[in-house]
Design an enzyme around this catalytic site. Structure first.
Site, PDB file in Angstrom:
ATOM      1  CD  GLU A  95      45.409  13.577 119.934  1.00  0.00           C
ATOM      2  OE1 GLU A  95      45.328  14.321 118.946  1.00  0.00           O
ATOM      3  OE2 GLU A  95      44.817  13.805 121.004  1.00  0.00           O
ATOM      4  CG  HIS A 142      35.550   8.917 113.754  1.00  0.00           C
ATOM      5  ND1 HIS A 142      36.551   8.250 113.106  1.00  0.00           N
ATOM      6  CD2 HIS A 142      36.064  10.153 114.048  1.00  0.00           C
ATOM      7  CE1 HIS A 142      37.622   9.023 113.014  1.00  0.00           C
ATOM      8  NE2 HIS A 142      37.349  10.182 113.571  1.00  0.00           N
ATOM      9  CD  GLU A 171      42.654  17.177 118.048  1.00  0.00           C
ATOM     10  OE1 GLU A 171      43.309  16.268 118.577  1.00  0.00           O
ATOM     11  OE2 GLU A 171      42.486  17.273 116.814  1.00  0.00           O
TER      12      GLU A 171
END
Length: 712
Positions: free
Chosen positions: A505, A410, A499
């Site tokens: 989320e 990440h 995304e």
């Protein structure tokens, strides 16, 4: 002379004669359903019109550009020449919704010269497909023009009525809005500026919307406007003139107000208009992919679609923190909580992934810098190689390898792109040293260089640099908070997902995504490429973690399963916590079984904003999977299975909403049933409000079907 070449030449000569005699030229799609009319009026303006089955889909619309250096307007032309050609080929994807894609179009190209000022030559190319059209501007090498600056693009899209429209506010920095549905005349994007759950946003016009833009006309035409092959150019927004219902393009500016800096030879992205009288045809279109260049990666054997779990959702629900101290600035947590990315916890996820057959484990919050990463507009935030003290890089690398699981890196940049570009090579070498072959990048916050936007030319070039550089290291990349996709995964198949929209989320800590959200996204954001939407949430209400929380996921549990089929991505996350899956192993089985790479896709039924039913065949297998989703309304369908191989028997495992399920009041109630089916079977699907059905169809022998009822 080859027959194909001769026919093309004759067509070009005929086209030229028609143009100069009538000042207009008609080009038909191979099927004949789509008609493109290009018109050169008496002032030298080249315009276009699009018809579908003789219905006007796009009215007479403008073309051209305005340059600031040199200061000229390119919208009055004389014709130098006209060329035409056609293509009909089939190519194979590295991964995708279909293994093989047909690329079939007719092309007409105008070489033009502006009538006044510097004698600039401009080529406008149109490709007419069976489901729409793509067109772009090309600047050939020429003595009169070398370096130039684009001030504006003059492309227009004239709508023929007050269409029902699915839209999000125009913005230079974010696409993470919930969708609005309204007639064109009722568009009011002012709410974009006050969306408090989105940090980095740049609202600029109440009549502006983003692409992909989905519309439906009163007479039943479905239209989609977007772009393809966005490289070295800013993203396109659309601004509506409500008096005329005409859109004009608004390119994302840079820090000083310019749009693009180019050098001949140069070309813009394709502008795309898809049209059909059937909604499933829009979802089935591969035109945007076909307008992108073939893969630049020779050996793509290291690129592999996958399913993964990760240390991510537990931070969003407040169970743990990204930062080591457990109380970072800008966190969703109000009080100190444990650091999620610690060695023991990562091993727990690795064990879970290995036990259930997942390929990877994403770990967020492993590296130093999270204490003040958010909202500070700070340049030197992360170095992407220094772990927190409780994250043992070597130990975890060895442990993951022993379990045949990959850890997914990440890299959150906090919008400090200059910092990331300085660190990329070092960070990617670090990844290769410790056996990482995929990275999730993030661009939360305002961009550095300060004044640049997420969707401007500078950042578009950055995203391309990341795609190329990661490919050089044989690393797959999943970009979050990036520019919306335009089919570039054909050219860079290591760019495996993005995304670039409002993901799952938001349900954890905001007003969330309404039940219709996932029935709109495939018609909008996903038209340009796969989305890392992070489905698979089983604990629907956030009060499970904190009794004071009112937030929840706006779906039923089985709709979360169906999203693995209806929301395409070759990188699919089982986003919930391991313990929530362990408590629901019957439902979790679908996530374990469902493929992430497909041989063939069939859109069985669809209506934007209402429902979608999708069937996909797993690549390299005879297994099929179906996902059916609805909005806030309960729905029933009869779905024939005539796409199955005739003469074969399948076991259908149906994961459906319980009879009393409802996304608000009873979202986790589900039923799992098994039946024997064939290609002659028609399934009756019953979807709860906000619900869905997921189905696996696995070929079976007579012995395997013993004791399982035949579907009636």
């Amino acid at each position: 002379m080859r027959l194909k070449t001769l026919l093309a030449l004759l067509l070009a000569l005929t086209a030229s004669a028609v143009l100069y005699a009538q000042q207009s030229l008609k080009t038909f799609s191979p099927s004949g359903y789509i008609q493109l009319e290009t018109v050169l009026n008496n002032t030298g303006e080249l315009q276009y019109r699009l018809l579908f089955k003789n219905k006007e889909a796009v009215g007479l619309s403008s073309l051209g550009l305005r340059l600031s250096t040199p200061a000229i307007e390119l919208n009055r032309f004389s014709v130098v020449s006209i060329d035409s050609t056609s293509k009909d080929e089939t190519w194979e994807t590295v991964w995708g919704e279909d293994h093989r894609i047909r690329n079939n179009y007719r092309e007409i190209a105008y070489l033009l010269q502006n009538k006044s000022g510097t004698p600039v030559k401009l080529r406008i190319v149109f490709r007419v497909f069976n489901d729409g059209v793509g067109f772009r501007y090309e600047f050939p090498q020429q003595d009169a023009l070398h370096h130039f600056v684009v001030a504006d693009e003059l492309t227009g899209f004239a709508m023929t009525g007050d269409h029902k429209t699915f839209w999000i506010p125009g913005d230079y920095d974010t696409n993470e809005y919930a969708y609005y549905t309204s007639p064109l005349s009722k568009i009011d994007a002012s709410g974009g500026g006050s969306a408090q759950e989105i940090h980095a946003k740049t609202f600029f016009d109440k009549n502006a919307v983003q692409t992909p833009l989905m519309m439906k006309s009163a007479d039943g035409l479905y239209l989609n406007i977007h772009e393809a092959a966005l490289l070295n150019y800013p993203a396109m927004n659309l601004v509506l003139d409500k008096a005329t219902l005409k859109f004009h393009t608004q390119l994302v500016p840079d820090a000083v107000g310019n749009k693009a800096y180019l050098q001949t030879p140069a070309k813009t992205p394709w502008r795309t208009v898809l049209v059909s009288d059937k909604a499933p045809d829009i979802l089935s279109s591969r035109t945007i992919l076909n307008l992108n260049d073939p893969s630049v990666i020779g050996d793509s054997s290291w690129i592999h679609p996958q399913k993964y779990v990760g240390i991510w959702w537990e931070m969003h629900v407040g169970k743990s923190s990204w930062d080591y101290s457990g109380s970072q600035v800008g966190s969703q947590q109000a009080t100190r909580v444990p650091h999620g990315a610690n060695t023991a916890n990562v091993k727990r996820y690795i064990d879970f992934a290995a036990r259930h057959g997942f390929d990877g484990v994403l770990v967020e919050g492993w590296n130093t810098g999270w204490e003040d990463w958010f909202g500070q507009w700070k340049e030197d935030v992360f170095d992407f190689v220094t772990p927190y003290p409780d994250f043992n890089v070597q130990e975890l690398s060895d442990y993951a390898k022993s379990k045949k699981v990959k850890i997914i890196m990440h890299h959150e940049t906090s919008g400090s792109v200059t910092n990331y570009e300085r660190w990329m090579d070092t960070a990617y070498r670090f990844m290769k040293r410790y056996n990482y072959d995929a990275v999730k990048t993030g661009y939360v916050g305002r961009i550095i260089p300060r004044g640049e936007h997420h969707d401007g030319q500078w950042m578009v070039r950055h995203f391309e640099r990341v795609a190329r550089k990661t490919a050089g290291y044989k690393i797959m990349v999943n970009m979050h908070e990036s520019v919306r996709l335009t089919g570039l995964h054909r050219t860079f198949p290591n760019w495996i997902a993005s995304e670039a929209a409002r993901g799952n989320e938001f349900n954890a800590w905001s007003s969330g995504n309404p039940p219709e959200h996932e029935t709109i996204l495939p018609f909008t954001r996903l038209m340009g490429g796969p989305m890392d939407y992070t489905p698979g949430i089983f604990k629907i209400k956030m009060s499970y973690y904190d009794s004071t929380k009112k937030e929840q996921v706006h779906t039923t549990l089985t709709k979360q399963l169906a999203l693995y089929v209806t929301m395409y991505s070759p990188l699919q996350m089982a986003a919930d916590l391991p313990e929530n899956y362990e408590a629901n192993l019957p439902a979790f089985q679908f996530i374990k079984d469902v493929a992430a790479d497909w041989e063939e896709t069939r859109i069985l039924d669809a209506e934007p904003g209402d429902y979608i039913i999708t069937a996909r065949k797993a690549r390299g297998r005879d297994s099929w999977f179906i996902g059916a989703i609805t909005d806030e309304n309960a729905r029933q369908f009869t779905t024939p299975l005539n796409f199955l191989d005739a003469g074969k028997t399948y076991i259908a495992t149906i994961y459906r909403d319980a009879d009393n399920a409802d996304w608000k009041s009873n979202p986790e109630a589900y039923v799992v049933e098994k039946f024997v089916v064939t290609s002659k079977t028609a399934l009756k699907l019953k979807l709860a409000p906000g619900g869905g059905t997921a189905i696996s169809l696995l070929p079976a022998t007579a012995a395997e079907t013993k004791g399982i009822k035949k579907y009636k």
